[in-house]
Design a protein around this motif. Structure first.
Motif, PDB file in Angstrom:
ATOM      1  N   THR A   1      -4.281  34.380   4.230  1.00 41.97           N
ATOM      2  CA  THR A   1      -5.361  35.078   4.930  1.00 41.97           C
ATOM      3  C   THR A   1      -5.917  36.210   4.071  1.00 41.97           C
ATOM      4  OG1 THR A   1      -4.324  34.558   7.060  1.00 41.97           O
ATOM      5  CG2 THR A   1      -5.963  36.318   7.040  1.00 41.97           C
TER       6      THR A   1
ATOM      7  N   ILE B   1      -2.424  37.822  14.851  1.00 37.25           N
ATOM      8  CA  ILE B   1      -1.877  36.481  14.624  1.00 37.25           C
ATOM      9  C   ILE B   1      -1.273  35.979  15.929  1.00 37.25           C
ATOM     10  CG2 ILE B   1      -0.336  35.066  13.234  1.00 37.25           C
ATOM     11  CD1 ILE B   1      -0.192  37.342  11.248  1.00 37.25           C
TER      12      ILE B   1
ATOM     13  N   CYS C   1      -6.386  35.169  14.017  1.00 36.46           N
ATOM     14  CA  CYS C   1      -5.968  33.975  13.262  1.00 36.46           C
ATOM     15  C   CYS C   1      -4.854  33.216  13.979  1.00 36.46           C
ATOM     16  CB  CYS C   1      -5.482  34.377  11.868  1.00 36.46           C
ATOM     17  SG  CYS C   1      -6.743  35.218  10.883  1.00 36.46           S
ATOM     18  N   TYR C   2      -5.013  31.903  14.032  1.00 35.94           N
ATOM     19  CA  TYR C   2      -4.038  31.037  14.679  1.00 35.94           C
ATOM     20  C   TYR C   2      -3.063  30.475  13.643  1.00 35.94           C
ATOM     21  CZ  TYR C   2      -2.049  27.109  17.266  1.00 35.94           C
ATOM     22  OH  TYR C   2      -1.187  26.219  17.853  1.00 35.94           O
ATOM     23  N   TYR C   3      -1.765  30.674  13.894  1.00 42.72           N
ATOM     24  CA  TYR C   3      -0.710  30.130  13.034  1.00 42.72           C
ATOM     25  C   TYR C   3      -0.098  28.921  13.735  1.00 42.72           C
ATOM     26  CZ  TYR C   3       3.935  29.656  10.971  1.00 42.72           C
ATOM     27  OH  TYR C   3       5.064  29.159  10.388  1.00 42.72           O
TER      28      TYR C   3
ATOM     29  N   LYS D   1     -13.053  37.019  12.871  1.00 37.84           N
ATOM     30  CA  LYS D   1     -12.374  36.617  11.634  1.00 37.84           C
ATOM     31  C   LYS D   1     -10.999  37.274  11.493  1.00 37.84           C
ATOM     32  CE  LYS D   1     -14.186  40.008   8.281  1.00 37.84           C
ATOM     33  NZ  LYS D   1     -14.996  40.162   7.051  1.00 37.84           N
TER      34      LYS D   1
END
Length: 353
Positions: free
Chosen positions: A254, A203, A235-237, A232
């Motif tokens: 997610t 993240i 992940c960008y927050y 996959k």
């Protein structure tokens, strides 16, 4: 106005606009060499000294006219710019930089610029107007992949040395001190993987200079471990970095999308604390069911329960090196344009290793 007075006026205008950078370019020498010539320090070959003096004489310059760039009549004040002083990492960085500056006889002026490029340019010009001896840009958000956003830094470097903390920019009179995030994040993924945790979620919340390199280190490690669909798991927050409940909800979303993971590595400790909160909400044991690694080794690592394993970017070392580089540059000495330090993984209770 006569022709001769026109020429005189033109020379005077050029003289007023000339900077230390311009002098070094016209003389074909480094900025540090120009500084040594004007200050009369160090060994400079007579032919090189003459080149510098010829440029100064040609444009009607006197040492006082560019004292700010040479350390003459210095006000011994340094401008520090950071994006957000409420950010734990940046707040710590500013504190350490100020301590090191004061230990070397300098005071600091601080501006918090936010993340908008136009605002950064405005504050950079404001700091320059205060006749500071040098500028420190704390944090990697100041350097972007777009040269148009970095142009204000190259312009500032024509007037004073610009020091970058945890970012790099190849330009005259710009000096970079940074952590090798790409390698240490690779090591973090490898350590988690070798502890038996093979499904790892990463993240992140910034595509800054260091953010890009952290992500690349994670991607390289996942690929090398044979994870073909690694994209996959990255992940960008986009939410607030200290909204731990929102971070936990993001991780839950997610998982609900069918992405299975037994480990979380985060680009900063705030995101990692959100991962711990996610585990607590869902009844997962840490580290037996979920391993977590943060980054920056901030105060959050001790506040977190259990205590958080984190990547230490060696901020104290970076801050000390940056200021020492600046001090030597202002004294007219040649210094490395880039100083890179290895990060290290601090093992605590949120991992199995």
């Amino acid at each position: 106005m006569s022709v001769s007075s026109d020429i005189f006026h033109e020379v005077q205008v050029i003289s007023m606009a000339l900077t230390i950078y311009d002098i070094s370019q016209k003389a074909g020498v480094s900025i540090a060499t120009v500084s040594r010539v004007i200050n009369g320090i160090g060994n400079v070959r007579p032919s090189t000294k003459q080149k510098v003096m010829d440029v100064i004489e040609q444009y009607g310059y006197t040492p006082n006219a560019f004292a700010r760039g040479m350390g003459l009549n210095s006000i011994r004040t340094i401008g520090i710019l950071c994006a957000d002083s409420s950010d734990l990492y940046l707040a710590r960085a500013v504190f350490l930089l100020e301590q090191e500056l004061q230990a070397n006889g300098y005071e600091a002026l601080l501006c918090c610029t936010g993340y908008n490029p136009d605002a950064r340019k405005k504050y950079l010009n404001l700091i320059l107007s205060k006749k500071v001896d040098s500028i420190i840009l704390a944090g990697s958000d100041f350097i972007t992949p777009y040269e148009i956003d970095n142009s204000c830094i190259s312009e500032a470097a024509k007037e004073v040395p610009v020091m970058l903390l945890n970012a790099a920019y190849d330009h005259p009179n710009v000096y970079s001190t940074l952590c090798d995030y790409q390698n240490v994040m690779y090591e973090a993924v490898s350590a988690m993987y070798e502890s038996g945790v093979h499904d790892i979620l990463y993240i992140y919340n910034a595509d800054s200079y260091s953010g890009i390199r952290k992500k690349q280190g994670v991607a390289d490690a996942l690929k090398d471990k044979g994870i073909t669909d690694f994209e996959k798991y990255i992940c960008y927050y986009s939410g607030k970095r200290d909204a731990y409940g929102d971070i936990a909800a993001f991780i839950q979303q997610t998982a609900d999308q069918g992405i299975f993971f037994r480990g979380v590595i985060a680009s900063d400790d705030s995101l990692a604390v959100g991962a711990v909160k996610y585990a607590q909400r869902t009844g997962l044991r840490i580290p037996e069911d979920l391993s977590v690694i943060g980054c920056n080794n901030s105060i959050l690592t001790d506040c977190c329960t259990p205590e958080l394993t984190s990547v230490d970017n060696r901020l104290e070392t970076l801050s000390r090196q940056l200021v020492q580089t600046m001090v030597h540059v202002l004294a007219g000495e040649e210094m490395p344009k880039k100083s890179i330090f290895s990060g290290r993984l601090i093992r605590r209770s949120t991992t199995l290793f």
